[in-house]
Design an enzyme around this catalytic site. Structure first.
Site, PDB file in Angstrom:
ATOM      1  N   LYS A   6       0.921  -1.151   0.000  1.00 49.04           N
ATOM      2  CA  LYS A   6       0.000   0.000   0.000  1.00 49.04           C
ATOM      3  C   LYS A   6       0.951   1.188   0.000  1.00 49.04           C
ATOM      4  O   LYS A   6       1.360   1.680   1.065  1.00 49.04           O
ATOM      5  CB  LYS A   6      -0.881  -0.043   1.253  1.00 49.04           C
ATOM      6  N   GLY A  38      -4.260   0.536  -4.452  1.00 55.45           N
ATOM      7  CA  GLY A  38      -4.291   1.968  -4.692  1.00 55.45           C
ATOM      8  C   GLY A  38      -4.923   2.713  -3.524  1.00 55.45           C
ATOM      9  O   GLY A  38      -4.994   2.216  -2.401  1.00 55.45           O
ATOM     10  N   GLY A  74      -8.453   5.207  -2.805  1.00 54.54           N
ATOM     11  CA  GLY A  74      -9.705   5.689  -3.398  1.00 54.54           C
ATOM     12  C   GLY A  74      -9.976   5.004  -4.725  1.00 54.54           C
ATOM     13  O   GLY A  74      -9.902   3.779  -4.819  1.00 54.54           O
TER      14      GLY A  74
HETATM   15  N1  LIG Z   1     -16.589  -8.692   1.975  1.00 55.76           N
HETATM   16  C1  LIG Z   1     -16.588  -8.008   3.118  1.00 55.76           C
HETATM   17  N2  LIG Z   1     -17.098  -8.545   4.255  1.00 55.76           N
HETATM   18  C2  LIG Z   1     -17.119  -7.831   5.402  1.00 55.76           C
HETATM   19  N3  LIG Z   1     -16.652  -6.580   5.535  1.00 55.76           N
HETATM   20  C3  LIG Z   1     -16.138  -6.002   4.439  1.00 55.76           C
HETATM   21  C4  LIG Z   1     -16.070  -6.679   3.185  1.00 55.76           C
HETATM   22  N4  LIG Z   1     -15.497  -5.858   2.286  1.00 55.76           N
HETATM   23  C5  LIG Z   1     -15.207  -4.728   2.948  1.00 55.76           C
HETATM   24  N5  LIG Z   1     -15.591  -4.802   4.237  1.00 55.76           N
HETATM   25  C6  LIG Z   1     -15.463  -3.736   5.247  1.00 55.76           C
HETATM   26  O1  LIG Z   1     -15.850  -2.519   4.609  1.00 55.76           O
HETATM   27  C7  LIG Z   1     -14.942  -1.469   4.901  1.00 55.76           C
HETATM   28  C8  LIG Z   1     -14.292  -0.977   3.602  1.00 55.76           C
HETATM   29  O2  LIG Z   1     -13.501  -2.034   3.031  1.00 55.76           O
HETATM   30  P1  LIG Z   1     -11.995  -1.775   2.597  1.00 55.76           P
HETATM   31  O3  LIG Z   1     -11.243  -1.152   3.717  1.00 55.76           O
HETATM   32  O4  LIG Z   1     -11.465  -3.049   2.059  1.00 55.76           O
HETATM   33  O5  LIG Z   1     -12.232  -0.700   1.435  1.00 55.76           O
HETATM   34  P2  LIG Z   1     -11.137   0.086   0.593  1.00 55.76           P
HETATM   35  O6  LIG Z   1     -11.665   0.220  -0.787  1.00 55.76           O
HETATM   36  O7  LIG Z   1      -9.829  -0.565   0.761  1.00 55.76           O
HETATM   37  O8  LIG Z   1     -11.124   1.530   1.304  1.00 55.76           O
HETATM   38  P3  LIG Z   1      -9.964   2.665   1.226  1.00 55.76           P
HETATM   39  O9  LIG Z   1     -10.312   3.492   0.026  1.00 55.76           O
HETATM   40  O10 LIG Z   1     -10.156   3.396   2.530  1.00 55.76           O
HETATM   41  O11 LIG Z   1      -8.627   1.993   1.123  1.00 55.76           O
HETATM   42  C9  LIG Z   1     -13.955  -2.040   5.938  1.00 55.76           C
HETATM   43  O12 LIG Z   1     -14.446  -1.733   7.220  1.00 55.76           O
HETATM   44  C10 LIG Z   1     -14.013  -3.551   5.714  1.00 55.76           C
HETATM   45  O13 LIG Z   1     -13.725  -4.262   6.902  1.00 55.76           O
HETATM   46 MG   LIG Z   2      -8.083   0.202   1.608  1.00 56.74          MG
END
Ligand SMILES: Nc1ncnc2c1ncn2[C@@H]1O[C@H](COP(=O)(O)OP(=O)(O)OP(=O)(O)O)[C@@H](O)[C@H]1O
Ligand SMILES: [Mg+2]
Length: 247
Positions: A37, A118, A120
């Site tokens: 990351k 990435g 966002g």
């Molecule tokens: N399949 C899933 N089952 C349960 N919880 C999930 C799942 N996918 C995502 N989440 C939850 O939703 C939230 C957002 O997921 P994640 O952090 O992976 O998104 P992201 O796209 O990486 O966000 P960012 O842009 O902040 O990096 C987190 O709290 C994560 O624990």
């Molecule tokens: Mg993330």
């Protein structure tokens, strides 16, 4: 370097969960996989007083990276929960993009393949006018777009893929996250169908909402099993093997 760059249609869609799930599954298949990351915002202060990225910790755990190597996962973490360019402005610091790219290349040397998350979406600014798409182009890795099944997803996904293609970025697949097989209806089914038809990009899996998974709690134990059941890991490995990122 061999690997994948994971982006999404928006923030909070599931890039970290899906990157962690792919990492856990690859590791389970005996592949020495690294996770990166490169740049994070919204960092939290840990017990030692260091700013830490929750995403980086989750990814490191999912990939089985030993604690002493966690610093390689994330080289730059900002505290404001803003797009990195704005977070850096607010903190009064510069983001050294060539340094971030060099860190990705350096870390990749230690692994058979790397998964890079990435920030966002694909047009999020990392520093001034330098966007996530610019980083993807510099690294020259295939991209996986994580999306969701909710209303509005067709528009977000089609625009993301069209923008990537306009930038000559290879979109290797789409992964639908937070899919609920038991609650799916016309909305979810038609979203899926239209996304596939309008983008022409293969869907590499539908990943379920799982209580056992949490980024903020660092819960990664069920990821490998969930990934093997719900993602086309064979095809993902094939995409990674065919990648040829800039060293
Ligand atoms: N399949 C899933 N089952 C349960 N919880 C999930 C799942 N996918 C995502 N989440 C939850 O939703 C939230 C957002 O997921 P994640 O952090 O992976 O998104 P992201 O796209 O990486 O966000 P960012 O842009 O902040 O990096 C987190 O709290 C994560 O624990
Ligand atoms: Mg993330």
């Amino acid at each position: 370097m061999k690997g994948l760059f994971i982006t999404a249609t928006d923030t909070d869609i599931g890039k970290t969960v899906i990157t962690g799930a792919i990492a856990a599954a690859l590791r389970d298949c005996g592949i020495h996989v690294g996770v990166i990351k490169p740049l994070a915002s919204g960092g939290v202060v840990n017990a030692d007083g260091h700013i830490q990225s929750e995403d980086a910790v989750f990814l490191a755990k999912a990939a089985g990276i030993p604690v002493e190597k966690w610093a390689q996962v994330n080289s730059f973490c900002l505290t404001p929960a803003l797009t990195p360019a704005a977070a850096a402005d607010q903190m009064g610091i510069d983001i050294d993009i060539p340094n971030l790219i060099a860190a990705c290349r350096n870390t990749s040397q230690f692994y058979e393949s790397v998964l890079i998350e990435g920030v966002g979406g694909i047009a999020a600014p990392l520093w001034k006018e330098y966007l996530v798409a610019d980083m993807v182009s510099e690294l020259n890795l295939p991209v996986v777009v994580v999306t969701g099944p909710q209303l509005g997803t067709i528009n977000h996904t089609v625009l993301t893929v069209a923008y990537a293609k306009a930038r000559n970025i290879n979109v290797a697949g789409i992964i639908m996250n937070k899919w609920n097989e038991n609650a799916k209806g016309v909305l979810e089914e038609s979203n899926m169908e239209y996304i596939e038809r309008l983008t022409g990009v293969p869907i590499l899996g539908k990943f379920p909402v799982a209580d056992s998974v949490s980024v903020s709690m660092g819960q990664t134990e069920s990821l490998a099993e969930l990934a093997k059941l719900n993602l086309n890991i064979e095809r993902i490995i094939h995409i990674i093997e065919g990648s040829n990122g800039n060293e």
